[in-house]
Scaffold this motif. Structure first.
Motif, short mmCIF file in Angstrom:
data_model
loop_
_atom_site.label_atom_id
_atom_site.label_comp_id
_atom_site.label_asym_id
_atom_site.label_seq_id
_atom_site.Cartn_x
_atom_site.Cartn_y
_atom_site.Cartn_z
N ILE A 1 0.86 -1.18 0.00
CA ILE A 1 0.00 0.00 0.00
C ILE A 1 0.90 1.23 0.00
O ILE A 1 1.97 1.23 0.61
N ALA A 2 0.47 2.25 -0.73
CA ALA A 2 1.26 3.47 -0.85
C ALA A 2 0.37 4.68 -0.58
O ALA A 2 -0.80 4.69 -0.96
N LEU A 3 0.95 5.68 0.06
CA LEU A 3 0.27 6.94 0.34
C LEU A 3 1.08 8.07 -0.29
O LEU A 3 2.22 8.31 0.10
N ARG A 4 0.47 8.73 -1.28
CA ARG A 4 1.10 9.87 -1.93
C ARG A 4 0.63 11.15 -1.24
O ARG A 4 -0.55 11.29 -0.96
N HIS A 5 1.55 12.07 -1.03
CA HIS A 5 1.23 13.36 -0.41
C HIS A 5 0.89 14.36 -1.50
O HIS A 5 1.28 14.20 -2.64
N GLY A 6 0.19 15.40 -1.14
CA GLY A 6 -0.09 16.48 -2.08
C GLY A 6 -1.24 16.17 -3.02
O GLY A 6 -1.93 15.16 -2.88
N LEU A 7 -1.43 17.05 -3.99
CA LEU A 7 -2.47 16.86 -4.99
C LEU A 7 -1.95 17.38 -6.32
O LEU A 7 -2.26 18.48 -6.75
N ASN A 8 -1.08 16.58 -6.94
CA ASN A 8 -0.49 16.96 -8.22
C ASN A 8 -1.06 16.08 -9.33
O ASN A 8 -2.02 15.35 -9.12
N GLU A 9 -0.46 16.12 -10.51
CA GLU A 9 -0.97 15.37 -11.66
C GLU A 9 -0.95 13.86 -11.41
O GLU A 9 -1.88 13.16 -11.80
N GLY B 1 -7.48 1.34 6.15
CA GLY B 1 -7.78 2.05 7.40
C GLY B 1 -6.54 2.58 8.07
O GLY B 1 -6.52 3.71 8.58
N ARG B 2 -5.45 1.78 8.08
CA ARG B 2 -4.20 2.22 8.70
C ARG B 2 -3.60 3.40 7.93
O ARG B 2 -3.08 4.34 8.52
N MET B 3 -3.66 3.35 6.59
CA MET B 3 -3.09 4.44 5.81
C MET B 3 -3.95 5.70 5.90
O MET B 3 -3.42 6.81 5.82
N LEU B 4 -5.24 5.54 6.09
CA LEU B 4 -6.09 6.72 6.32
C LEU B 4 -5.70 7.39 7.63
O LEU B 4 -5.68 8.63 7.72
N ASP B 5 -5.36 6.59 8.64
CA ASP B 5 -4.87 7.16 9.91
C ASP B 5 -3.58 7.95 9.67
O ASP B 5 -3.39 9.03 10.22
N GLU B 6 -2.69 7.40 8.83
CA GLU B 6 -1.43 8.10 8.52
C GLU B 6 -1.72 9.40 7.76
O GLU B 6 -1.10 10.43 8.03
N ALA B 7 -2.67 9.37 6.83
CA ALA B 7 -3.04 10.58 6.09
C ALA B 7 -3.57 11.66 7.04
O ALA B 7 -3.27 12.85 6.88
N ARG B 8 -4.35 11.24 8.04
CA ARG B 8 -4.84 12.20 9.05
C ARG B 8 -3.66 12.81 9.81
O ARG B 8 -3.63 14.01 10.05
N ARG B 9 -2.71 11.96 10.21
CA ARG B 9 -1.53 12.46 10.94
C ARG B 9 -0.74 13.47 10.11
O ARG B 9 -0.13 14.39 10.65
N LEU B 10 -0.76 13.27 8.78
CA LEU B 10 -0.05 14.20 7.89
C LEU B 10 -0.83 15.49 7.66
O LEU B 10 -0.33 16.42 7.05
N GLY B 11 -2.09 15.53 8.14
CA GLY B 11 -2.90 16.72 7.98
C GLY B 11 -3.70 16.79 6.69
O GLY B 11 -4.22 17.86 6.36
N ARG C 1 -13.36 7.10 -9.32
CA ARG C 1 -12.63 8.05 -8.48
C ARG C 1 -13.46 8.30 -7.22
O ARG C 1 -14.59 8.77 -7.30
N TYR C 2 -12.90 7.99 -6.09
CA TYR C 2 -13.55 8.15 -4.80
C TYR C 2 -12.79 9.14 -3.95
O TYR C 2 -11.58 9.21 -3.98
N TRP C 3 -13.54 9.87 -3.12
CA TRP C 3 -12.94 10.73 -2.09
C TRP C 3 -13.36 10.20 -0.72
O TRP C 3 -14.50 9.81 -0.51
N ILE C 4 -12.37 10.18 0.18
CA ILE C 4 -12.65 9.88 1.59
C ILE C 4 -12.22 11.13 2.36
O ILE C 4 -11.05 11.52 2.33
N MET C 5 -13.19 11.76 3.02
CA MET C 5 -12.90 12.96 3.80
C MET C 5 -12.39 12.52 5.18
O MET C 5 -12.95 11.62 5.79
N LEU C 6 -11.37 13.19 5.66
CA LEU C 6 -10.70 12.78 6.89
C LEU C 6 -10.92 13.71 8.06
O LEU C 6 -10.58 13.39 9.18
N ALA C 7 -11.46 14.90 7.80
CA ALA C 7 -11.62 15.89 8.87
C ALA C 7 -12.66 15.45 9.89
O ALA C 7 -13.58 14.75 9.60
#
Length: 174
Positions: free
Chosen positions: A84-92, A119-129, A168-174
């Motif tokens: 599993i991979a988590l990319r930061h930012g919102l680029n091309e 679920g674990r990577m969503l937690d990491e995405a939250r930690r990254l803000g 294309r799906y969005w998962i909101m983390l706030a």
């Protein structure tokens, strides 16, 4: 009990076994494997693992639009079950492939591993803000669509990407 681990050369044989489960030429989502990566030899595998672990710490010099990326392998003991991979930012790249990509080897599917790892990577995405993450799957990959929806994914649309027609799906983390 599965865990997410940073890619390591210690799991070379186990990773090759997992790749063999996928079969030759099949794209393994979540592993960051490129067509020019040579992973069969210990030296080639070590170079690939070094590239993956460096990707989390800095942008690559290959392209200005490359995303910072954190790779994790889904392992149980000494068995590699997926990646599993988590990319930061919102680029091309993120627009074409999503913030998170994952794959479970065929022999380990239907055990809830993708949902657990996502679920674990969503937690990491939250930690990254990150306020939300885009996750993309092939239009005909209904198992992945169900996984994303179980984790809160809301379908934005279906469109052409550089990998073909995709949901294309969005998962909101706030």
């Amino acid at each position: 009990m599965p865990e997410l681990v940073v890619p390591t050369v210690r799991l070379h044989a186990a990773w090759l076994e997992a790749r063999g489960d996928w079969g030759p030429g099949i794209h393994e989502d979540g592993f960051g494997l490129r067509p020019d990566d040579e992973v069969d030899s210990p030296a080639g595998f070590a170079a690939w693992v070094a590239r993956l672990t460096e990707a989390a710490g800095r942008a690559t010099s290959l392209s200005a639009d490359r995303a910072l990326c954190e790779y994790r392998w889904i392992v149980d003991g000494d068995r590699v079950l997926g990646g599993i991979a988590l990319r930061h930012g919102l680029n091309e790249i993120v627009q074409q492939r999503g913030h998170i990509g994952y794959g479970i080897r065929p022999a380990a599917r239907r055990q809830g591993l993708a949902t657990w790892a996502l679920g674990r990577m969503l937690d990491e995405a939250r930690r990254l803000g990150l306020g939300g993450v885009l996750i993309i799957c092939a239009v005909d990959n209904l198992a992945s669509a169900r996984t994303i929806e179980r984790c809160g994914g809301v379908l934005e649309d279906i469109r052409e990407t550089d990998l073909g027609t995709a949901r294309r799906y969005w998962i909101m983390l706030a």
